[in-house]
Design a protein around this motif. Structure first.
Motif, PDB file in Angstrom:
ATOM      1  N   ALA A  94       0.832  -1.204   0.000  1.00 41.99           N
ATOM      2  CA  ALA A  94       0.000   0.000   0.000  1.00 41.99           C
ATOM      3  C   ALA A  94       0.866   1.254   0.000  1.00 41.99           C
ATOM      4  CB  ALA A  94      -0.928  -0.013   1.214  1.00 41.99           C
ATOM      5  N   GLU A  95       2.040   1.180   0.616  1.00 45.92           N
ATOM      6  CA  GLU A  95       2.955   2.324   0.644  1.00 45.92           C
ATOM      7  C   GLU A  95       3.487   2.634  -0.762  1.00 45.92           C
ATOM      8  OE1 GLU A  95       2.338   0.898   4.607  1.00 45.92           O
ATOM      9  OE2 GLU A  95       3.011  -0.203   2.839  1.00 45.92           O
ATOM     10  N   PHE A  96       3.805   1.583  -1.524  1.00 38.62           N
ATOM     11  CA  PHE A  96       4.252   1.784  -2.901  1.00 38.62           C
ATOM     12  C   PHE A  96       3.118   2.414  -3.722  1.00 38.62           C
ATOM     13  CE2 PHE A  96       5.016   0.749  -7.295  1.00 38.62           C
ATOM     14  CZ  PHE A  96       6.400   0.710  -7.443  1.00 38.62           C
ATOM     15  N   ILE A  97       1.923   1.866  -3.583  1.00 38.77           N
ATOM     16  CA  ILE A  97       0.767   2.403  -4.306  1.00 38.77           C
ATOM     17  C   ILE A  97       0.536   3.864  -3.943  1.00 38.77           C
ATOM     18  CG2 ILE A  97      -1.742   2.248  -4.569  1.00 38.77           C
ATOM     19  CD1 ILE A  97      -0.245   0.049  -6.043  1.00 38.77           C
ATOM     20  N   ALA A  98       0.673   4.199  -2.655  1.00 39.16           N
ATOM     21  CA  ALA A  98       0.463   5.581  -2.223  1.00 39.16           C
ATOM     22  C   ALA A  98       1.493   6.511  -2.850  1.00 39.16           C
ATOM     23  CB  ALA A  98       0.524   5.663  -0.703  1.00 39.16           C
ATOM     24  N   ARG A  99       2.727   6.049  -2.976  1.00 38.35           N
ATOM     25  CA  ARG A  99       3.784   6.886  -3.548  1.00 38.35           C
ATOM     26  C   ARG A  99       3.517   7.183  -5.021  1.00 38.35           C
ATOM     27  NH1 ARG A  99      10.110   6.336  -1.934  1.00 38.35           N
ATOM     28  NH2 ARG A  99      10.824   8.261  -2.915  1.00 38.35           N
ATOM     29  N   ASP A 140      -4.260  -0.741  -7.543  1.00 39.98           N
ATOM     30  CA  ASP A 140      -4.395  -0.260  -6.179  1.00 39.98           C
ATOM     31  C   ASP A 140      -3.782  -1.309  -5.259  1.00 39.98           C
ATOM     32  OD1 ASP A 140      -6.255  -2.301  -6.051  1.00 39.98           O
ATOM     33  OD2 ASP A 140      -8.006  -0.972  -5.901  1.00 39.98           O
ATOM     34  N   ALA A 141      -4.046  -1.247  -3.967  1.00 40.80           N
ATOM     35  CA  ALA A 141      -3.386  -2.142  -3.023  1.00 40.80           C
ATOM     36  C   ALA A 141      -4.003  -3.527  -2.980  1.00 40.80           C
ATOM     37  CB  ALA A 141      -3.381  -1.532  -1.624  1.00 40.80           C
ATOM     38  N   VAL A 192      -6.562   9.277 -13.084  1.00 35.89           N
ATOM     39  CA  VAL A 192      -7.501   8.793 -12.074  1.00 35.89           C
ATOM     40  C   VAL A 192      -6.989   9.194 -10.702  1.00 35.89           C
ATOM     41  CG1 VAL A 192      -6.355   6.548 -11.885  1.00 35.89           C
ATOM     42  CG2 VAL A 192      -8.767   6.758 -11.239  1.00 35.89           C
ATOM     43  N   ASP A 193      -7.916   9.548  -9.831  1.00 36.41           N
ATOM     44  CA  ASP A 193      -7.549   9.911  -8.463  1.00 36.41           C
ATOM     45  C   ASP A 193      -8.014   8.788  -7.552  1.00 36.41           C
ATOM     46  OD1 ASP A 193      -6.692  11.214  -6.237  1.00 36.41           O
ATOM     47  OD2 ASP A 193      -8.403  12.582  -6.125  1.00 36.41           O
ATOM     48  N   LEU A 194      -7.118   7.837  -7.262  1.00 34.52           N
ATOM     49  CA  LEU A 194      -7.479   6.708  -6.416  1.00 34.52           C
ATOM     50  C   LEU A 194      -7.649   7.163  -4.976  1.00 34.52           C
ATOM     51  CD1 LEU A 194      -5.062   3.913  -7.682  1.00 34.52           C
ATOM     52  CD2 LEU A 194      -7.472   4.178  -8.214  1.00 34.52           C
ATOM     53  N   PRO A 195      -8.566   6.539  -4.241  1.00 32.91           N
ATOM     54  CA  PRO A 195      -8.667   6.850  -2.811  1.00 32.91           C
ATOM     55  C   PRO A 195      -7.420   6.370  -2.090  1.00 32.91           C
ATOM     56  CG  PRO A 195     -10.025   4.944  -3.377  1.00 32.91           C
ATOM     57  CD  PRO A 195      -9.554   5.532  -4.671  1.00 32.91           C
ATOM     58  N   ASP A 202      -3.262  -4.460   2.096  1.00 29.21           N
ATOM     59  CA  ASP A 202      -2.877  -5.544   1.201  1.00 29.21           C
ATOM     60  C   ASP A 202      -2.213  -6.705   1.938  1.00 29.21           C
ATOM     61  OD1 ASP A 202      -0.644  -4.115   1.923  1.00 29.21           O
ATOM     62  OD2 ASP A 202       0.306  -4.214  -0.032  1.00 29.21           O
ATOM     63  N   ASP A 203      -2.197  -6.684   3.270  1.00 27.79           N
ATOM     64  CA  ASP A 203      -1.448  -7.679   4.022  1.00 27.79           C
ATOM     65  C   ASP A 203      -1.900  -9.098   3.744  1.00 27.79           C
ATOM     66  OD1 ASP A 203       0.032  -5.714   5.106  1.00 27.79           O
ATOM     67  OD2 ASP A 203      -0.867  -5.754   7.095  1.00 27.79           O
TER      68      ASP A 203
END
Length: 209
Positions: A94-99, A140-141, A192-195, A202-203
């Protein structure tokens, strides 16, 4: 538009992108190509094309989190407008996706949301559907759950094997990927603006790849 492409295997989709850029049919710059292990054909193809390459070897890190953080750092160092997962068989965090939120594009050999995961072609054949295909979507995650950008259908023939079907899907996947990248580069496809993903989203899926 600058992209960083990530590969795990032969890089056949990426080769189609490289060829389209070289032919002047795709207005983008491939800033670098990265892999999750050394010796992949995708990296070899990229080096042969004169592209910068890097490897963030999954097995060289004590934890997935450390590998993921290094992959994100290296990708970001090229200042890409978009990160392309082109047959990249690792689930990122999720951290990679957020970046790279709204900038991480993935291809998948099925018509999502049907048959997500690493065995989309096999799963479609096992289920007995008559039509499958390919999808380009924003990652996404989750596992193949992000917003869909475009899809193409491929008929499943009675004589198909998993390999023969996958090869016909790949033909459509390459064409669709180039079409989508061209649309993004030229502004014909909106961003696109993902939430934002909550930590740990994603754990449950991290053991899959």
């Amino acid at each position: 538009m600058r992209i960083v492409a990530l590969v795990s295997g032969t890089g056949s989709n990426l080769q189609a992108v490289i060829d389209a850029v070289r032919a002047g049919d795709l207005p983008l710059e491939i800033a670098a190509v990265g892999a999750d292990r050394p010796g992949t054909r995708g990296i070899e193809r990229s080096a042969e094309a004169g592209l910068e390459t890097f490897v963030v070897d999954f097995k060289a890190f004590a934890s997935r989190a450390e590998w993921d953080a290094e992959l994100a750092r290296v990708c970001a160092s090229y200042e890409p407008d978009l990160v392309l997962s082109s047959g990249f068989m690792r689930i990122v965090s999720a951290e990679f996706i957020a970046r790279f939120r709204g900038r991480y594009l993935n291809t998948h050999p099925a018509l999502l949301p049907a048959f997500p995961g690493a065995h989309g072609v096999r799963d479609a054949m096992a289920y007995g559907v008559k039509v499958t295909g390919c999808t380009v979507h924003w990652a996404d995650a989750g596992v193949d759950t992000g917003p869909i950008v475009a899809q193409r259908a491929v008929e499943i023939r009675p004589e198909d094997t998993e390999d023969s079907l996958h090869e016909r899907i790949k033909v459509q996947e390459r064409e669709l990927l180039i079409e989508v990248l061209r649309g993004l580069a030229e502004g014909g496809i909106p961003s696109v603006d993902l939430p934002e993903q909550s930590p740990g989203a994603d754990d449950a899926d991290q053991s899959r790849r």
